[in-house]
Design a protein around this motif. Structure first.
Motif, PDB file in Angstrom:
ATOM      1  N   GLU A  49     -11.223  -2.249  -2.034  1.00 12.49           N
ATOM      2  CA  GLU A  49     -10.457  -2.141  -0.787  1.00 12.49           C
ATOM      3  C   GLU A  49      -8.951  -2.247  -1.001  1.00 12.49           C
ATOM      4  O   GLU A  49      -8.182  -1.896  -0.108  1.00 12.49           O
ATOM      5  CB  GLU A  49     -10.953  -3.183   0.231  1.00 12.49           C
ATOM      6  N   HIS A  50      -8.504  -2.706  -2.164  1.00 15.48           N
ATOM      7  CA  HIS A  50      -7.058  -2.709  -2.442  1.00 15.48           C
ATOM      8  C   HIS A  50      -6.491  -1.288  -2.398  1.00 15.48           C
ATOM      9  O   HIS A  50      -5.297  -1.097  -2.186  1.00 15.48           O
ATOM     10  CB  HIS A  50      -6.765  -3.332  -3.807  1.00 15.48           C
ATOM     11  N   ALA A  51      -7.344  -0.305  -2.626  1.00 18.36           N
ATOM     12  CA  ALA A  51      -6.878   1.090  -2.594  1.00 18.36           C
ATOM     13  C   ALA A  51      -6.391   1.483  -1.198  1.00 18.36           C
ATOM     14  O   ALA A  51      -5.678   2.471  -1.034  1.00 18.36           O
ATOM     15  CB  ALA A  51      -7.984   2.030  -3.048  1.00 18.36           C
ATOM     16  N   CYS A  52      -6.762   0.701  -0.202  1.00 17.82           N
ATOM     17  CA  CYS A  52      -6.301   0.978   1.174  1.00 17.82           C
ATOM     18  C   CYS A  52      -4.918   0.393   1.426  1.00 17.82           C
ATOM     19  O   CYS A  52      -4.359   0.572   2.510  1.00 17.82           O
ATOM     20  CB  CYS A  52      -7.295   0.402   2.182  1.00 17.82           C
ATOM     21  N   ILE A  53      -4.374  -0.327   0.457  1.00 23.00           N
ATOM     22  CA  ILE A  53      -3.014  -0.884   0.580  1.00 23.00           C
ATOM     23  C   ILE A  53      -2.103   0.044  -0.204  1.00 23.00           C
ATOM     24  O   ILE A  53      -2.193   0.132  -1.439  1.00 23.00           O
ATOM     25  CB  ILE A  53      -2.966  -2.334   0.047  1.00 23.00           C
ATOM     26  N   LEU A  54      -1.229   0.737   0.500  1.00 22.38           N
ATOM     27  CA  LEU A  54      -0.569   1.908  -0.086  1.00 22.38           C
ATOM     28  C   LEU A  54       0.268   1.574  -1.315  1.00 22.38           C
ATOM     29  O   LEU A  54       0.262   2.320  -2.282  1.00 22.38           O
ATOM     30  CB  LEU A  54       0.277   2.612   0.972  1.00 22.38           C
ATOM     31  N   HIS A  55       1.023   0.487  -1.233  1.00 21.70           N
ATOM     32  CA  HIS A  55       1.853   0.108  -2.383  1.00 21.70           C
ATOM     33  C   HIS A  55       1.331  -1.202  -2.973  1.00 21.70           C
ATOM     34  O   HIS A  55       2.067  -2.182  -3.084  1.00 21.70           O
ATOM     35  CB  HIS A  55       3.328  -0.008  -1.975  1.00 21.70           C
ATOM     36  N   TRP A  56       0.078  -1.217  -3.344  1.00 22.67           N
ATOM     37  CA  TRP A  56      -0.525  -2.401  -3.942  1.00 22.67           C
ATOM     38  C   TRP A  56      -0.042  -2.509  -5.387  1.00 22.67           C
ATOM     39  O   TRP A  56      -0.477  -1.752  -6.256  1.00 22.67           O
ATOM     40  CB  TRP A  56      -2.057  -2.313  -3.902  1.00 22.67           C
ATOM     41  N   THR A  57       0.873  -3.437  -5.643  1.00 20.82           N
ATOM     42  CA  THR A  57       1.387  -3.588  -7.019  1.00 20.82           C
ATOM     43  C   THR A  57       1.132  -4.989  -7.570  1.00 20.82           C
ATOM     44  O   THR A  57       1.511  -5.275  -8.700  1.00 20.82           O
ATOM     45  CB  THR A  57       2.906  -3.311  -7.088  1.00 20.82           C
ATOM     46  N   ARG A  58       0.493  -5.848  -6.747  1.00 23.08           N
ATOM     47  CA  ARG A  58       0.182  -7.182  -7.266  1.00 23.08           C
ATOM     48  C   ARG A  58      -0.874  -7.070  -8.369  1.00 23.08           C
ATOM     49  O   ARG A  58      -0.866  -7.808  -9.334  1.00 23.08           O
ATOM     50  CB  ARG A  58      -0.317  -8.067  -6.117  1.00 23.08           C
ATOM     51  N   ASN A  59      -1.770  -6.157  -8.207  1.00 26.37           N
ATOM     52  CA  ASN A  59      -2.727  -5.817  -9.270  1.00 26.37           C
ATOM     53  C   ASN A  59      -3.412  -7.048  -9.850  1.00 26.37           C
ATOM     54  O   ASN A  59      -3.495  -7.203 -11.068  1.00 26.37           O
ATOM     55  CB  ASN A  59      -2.017  -5.046 -10.408  1.00 26.37           C
ATOM     56  N   PHE A 117      -9.659   3.945   4.544  1.00 25.37           N
ATOM     57  CA  PHE A 117     -10.439   3.319   5.611  1.00 25.37           C
ATOM     58  C   PHE A 117     -10.398   1.813   5.380  1.00 25.37           C
ATOM     59  O   PHE A 117     -11.051   1.293   4.457  1.00 25.37           O
ATOM     60  CB  PHE A 117     -11.867   3.870   5.609  1.00 25.37           C
ATOM     61  N   GLN A 118      -9.589   1.153   6.191  1.00 19.81           N
ATOM     62  CA  GLN A 118      -9.383  -0.284   5.989  1.00 19.81           C
ATOM     63  C   GLN A 118     -10.732  -1.009   6.131  1.00 19.81           C
ATOM     64  O   GLN A 118     -11.601  -0.584   6.901  1.00 19.81           O
ATOM     65  CB  GLN A 118      -8.384  -0.825   7.020  1.00 19.81           C
ATOM     66  N   PRO A 119     -10.899  -2.116   5.395  1.00 21.24           N
ATOM     67  CA  PRO A 119     -12.211  -2.811   5.403  1.00 21.24           C
ATOM     68  C   PRO A 119     -12.584  -3.357   6.773  1.00 21.24           C
ATOM     69  O   PRO A 119     -13.768  -3.595   7.035  1.00 21.24           O
ATOM     70  CB  PRO A 119     -12.015  -3.944   4.387  1.00 21.24           C
ATOM     71  N   ASP A 120     -11.592  -3.547   7.646  1.00 15.39           N
ATOM     72  CA  ASP A 120     -11.876  -4.118   8.968  1.00 15.39           C
ATOM     73  C   ASP A 120     -11.655  -3.095  10.083  1.00 15.39           C
ATOM     74  O   ASP A 120     -11.404  -3.461  11.221  1.00 15.39           O
ATOM     75  CB  ASP A 120     -11.017  -5.364   9.199  1.00 15.39           C
ATOM     76  N   ASP A 121     -11.738  -1.816   9.753  1.00 11.44           N
ATOM     77  CA  ASP A 121     -11.483  -0.775  10.758  1.00 11.44           C
ATOM     78  C   ASP A 121     -12.785  -0.451  11.502  1.00 11.44           C
ATOM     79  O   ASP A 121     -13.688   0.199  10.947  1.00 11.44           O
ATOM     80  CB  ASP A 121     -10.928   0.479  10.071  1.00 11.44           C
ATOM     81  N   LEU A 122     -12.845  -0.883  12.744  1.00  9.11           N
ATOM     82  CA  LEU A 122     -14.073  -0.694  13.526  1.00  9.11           C
ATOM     83  C   LEU A 122     -14.198   0.717  14.079  1.00  9.11           C
ATOM     84  O   LEU A 122     -15.208   1.055  14.697  1.00  9.11           O
ATOM     85  CB  LEU A 122     -14.115  -1.718  14.672  1.00  9.11           C
ATOM     86  N   SER A 123     -13.182   1.564  13.838  1.00  3.22           N
ATOM     87  CA  SER A 123     -13.265   2.941  14.338  1.00  3.22           C
ATOM     88  C   SER A 123     -14.116   3.817  13.424  1.00  3.22           C
ATOM     89  O   SER A 123     -14.371   4.975  13.748  1.00  3.22           O
ATOM     90  CB  SER A 123     -11.862   3.546  14.474  1.00  3.22           C
TER      91      SER A 123
END
Ligand code: GLY
Ligand code: MN
Length: 503
Positions: A298-308, A454-460
């Motif tokens: 789900e980190h892939a849903c965070i566009l600039h995830w650099t904490r890695n 698709f965010q992990p908490d997206d109910l849509s």
């Protein structure tokens, strides 16, 4: 109340420096050295290209003195700095890249309808000074040997002078001088002061406050914009560098693929992804053009995830967005999203191939004459169609594409493309009419990077989609007849990605 007895803060290392300061020591360490290498290099490959770029700037500003600083080193904390990087505007006009002497300044002085170009930089200190061994900011023992003015002049094909002579050059400027602002705040302040002084000095050299000074800041900002726009179309050297940066980036992706056992075994597998990619960049003598994004699950849903700092698990997708930057500063910017265990699940494949179709649709319309924003529109037509087909939108794709609706953008909030070159987000100061609304020309290089997140908490969306993030990013060169995908050699269809992982 001010403390009258306060003394200036000590240098960052004054409380722990053990460097001897006696004259005996200074004399001793200053003696018995071999002559410095003063051999004269051949001009570097980019020198004539940088000269051509300077001529274009000169034509835009025929009467003005133009000051383009490289910028000073930036403090990370106390007496440690970030890795030095000259401003891209300076690099573009000098051809000086990763070996730039920090604090250098390019000055273009009007003469005979053109400009004389001089690079001012800090020369090497003599061994009779204590700088070379005792100054941890700039000393040769600490940050390395600096070239001589004659060496830099030959290397870059430019006149050079010591930084000390910049003062004299600045004294000579009039109020029409322009500086690439905010790169070197101390220098900008000096130039502002010199311009105000020049503005208020009459022809006899007498100071009189004549009128409010000109709107220097606006003129400077227009200059920054023009330098940014000058980079929209790449020359032959730049395109060759982009090809090399892409090839170097491909090697990093291959290494990550090969390193999957170590990645899976480590509790922070994302760190191993980043480390393996960056190690290839360093092993090849390069660096990275931006912080590597290694985003699993789900980190892939965070566009600039650099904490890695997350794990990489079998069954996850790993999104790797990374680019190698060369000594010249040109960088690639490429994303692949890979099924860690070698095979996409049915839902992952559906999402992946939708993104790939969006990327292909965008690529296929690229040719000189279309507008930059049409590339995004072509990708969005596919993203809207797919998300509508899967029943994710509150209406049809056509309704979603209406400007006021844009429901599909819930799953891709970023743009599809940005210019690429010396900066990963290149030409950022260019006007909208030349950027987003601009017309494509041969020689432009930009990314095509649609995604679905698709965010992990997206109910849509149904549960099967939640936590899936996919982006496919390629580097595109506009050619005379269409476009070339510079990164096509890195597998990108779902089938090709699976074959790559099995190889
Ligand atoms: N590769 C990161 C970005 O384009 O923002
Ligand atoms: Mn990008």
């Amino acid at each position: 109340m001010a403390d009258e007895t306060a003394v200036p803060a000590p240098r960052a290392t004054a409380n722990r420096s053990t460097t001897p300061v006696s004259g005996t020591f200074t004399d001793y360490i200053g003696s018995n050295w071999a002559d410095r290498d003063d051999s004269i290099p051949e001009p570097r490959e980019q020198a004539p290209f940088a000269a051509a770029r300077r001529r274009r700037v000169s034509e835009l500003y025929p009467a003005a003195t133009l000051i383009i600083p490289a910028g000073a080193s930036k403090v990370r904390s106390n007496d440690t700095d970030y890795p030095y990087r000259a401003h891209s505007g300076f690099a573009h006009l000098t051809g000086w890249g990763s070996d730039t002497v920090p604090g250098s300044v390019l000055v273009l002085t009007p003469r005979d309808g053109g400009h004389d170009a001089t690079v001012y930089f800090r020369e090497a200190a003599g061994r009779d000074s204590d700088e070379f061994y005792a100054n941890s900011d700039i000393g040769e023992f600490w940050t390395g040997r600096r070239p001589t003015p004659r060496q830099v002049a030959a290397d870059l094909g430019l006149a050079t002078a010591g930084l000390g002579e910049l003062d004299t050059a600045l004294e000579g400027i009039d109020s029409t001088a322009i500086i690439l602002r905010d790169v070197d705040s101390a220098l900008t302040e000096r130039v502002d002061h010199a311009r105000v002084l020049a503005h208020n000095t009459d022809d006899n050299g007498n100071f009189a406050f004549l009128a409010a000074p000109g709107p220097f800041e606006q003129v400077d900002m227009d200059f920054a914009r023009d330098l940014s726009e000058l980079r929209l179309v790449k020359d032959e050297f730049e395109v060759a560098q982009m090809r090399l940066a892409v090839a170097a980036t491909a090697r990093g992706f291959d290494d990550v693929i090969a390193d999957r056992p170590a990645i899976l075994a480590h509790p922070r597998g994302e760190r191993i992804v980043e480390g393996t990619f960056n190690r290839r960049a360093r092993a090849d003598g390069n660096t990275v053009g931006y912080d590597t994004i290694a985003a699993a699950g789900e980190h892939a849903c965070i566009l600039h995830w650099t904490r890695n700092d997350g794990p990489v698990r079998a069954g996850d997708l790993i999104l790797l967005d990374a680019g190698v930057e060369l000594d010249s500063y040109y960088t690639a910017d490429i994303t692949r999203t890979l099924p860690v265990n070698g095979t996409f699940s049915e839902t992952q494949r559906r999402v992946y191939e939708a993104v790939r179709e969006a990327a292909d649709a965008a690529f296929h319309i690229v040719r000189p004459g279309i507008r930059f924003r049409e590339v995004h529109q072509a990708a969005m037509a596919v993203i809207a169609a797919k998300t509508a087909e899967w029943g994710l939108l509150p209406g049809s794709a056509e309704e979603s594409l209406q400007p006021d609706n844009q429901f599909h953008r819930r799953y891709m909030v970023h743009g599809t493309s940005h210019h690429l070159g010396l900066d990963v987000h290149d030409c950022a100061q260019a006007r909208r009419e030349l950027y987003l609304d601009g017309v494509l020309e041969a020689g432009m290089v930009f990314t095509i990077e649609p995604g679905l997140y698709f965010q992990p908490d997206d109910l849509s969306v149904p549960a099967e989609y939640r936590g899936i993030g996919v982006r496919i990013e390629d580097d595109i060169l506009v050619t005379d007849s269409g476009a070339e995908n510079l990164s096509i050699g890195i597998p990108r269809t779902a089938d090709d990605v699976e074959a790559w992982l099995k190889a």
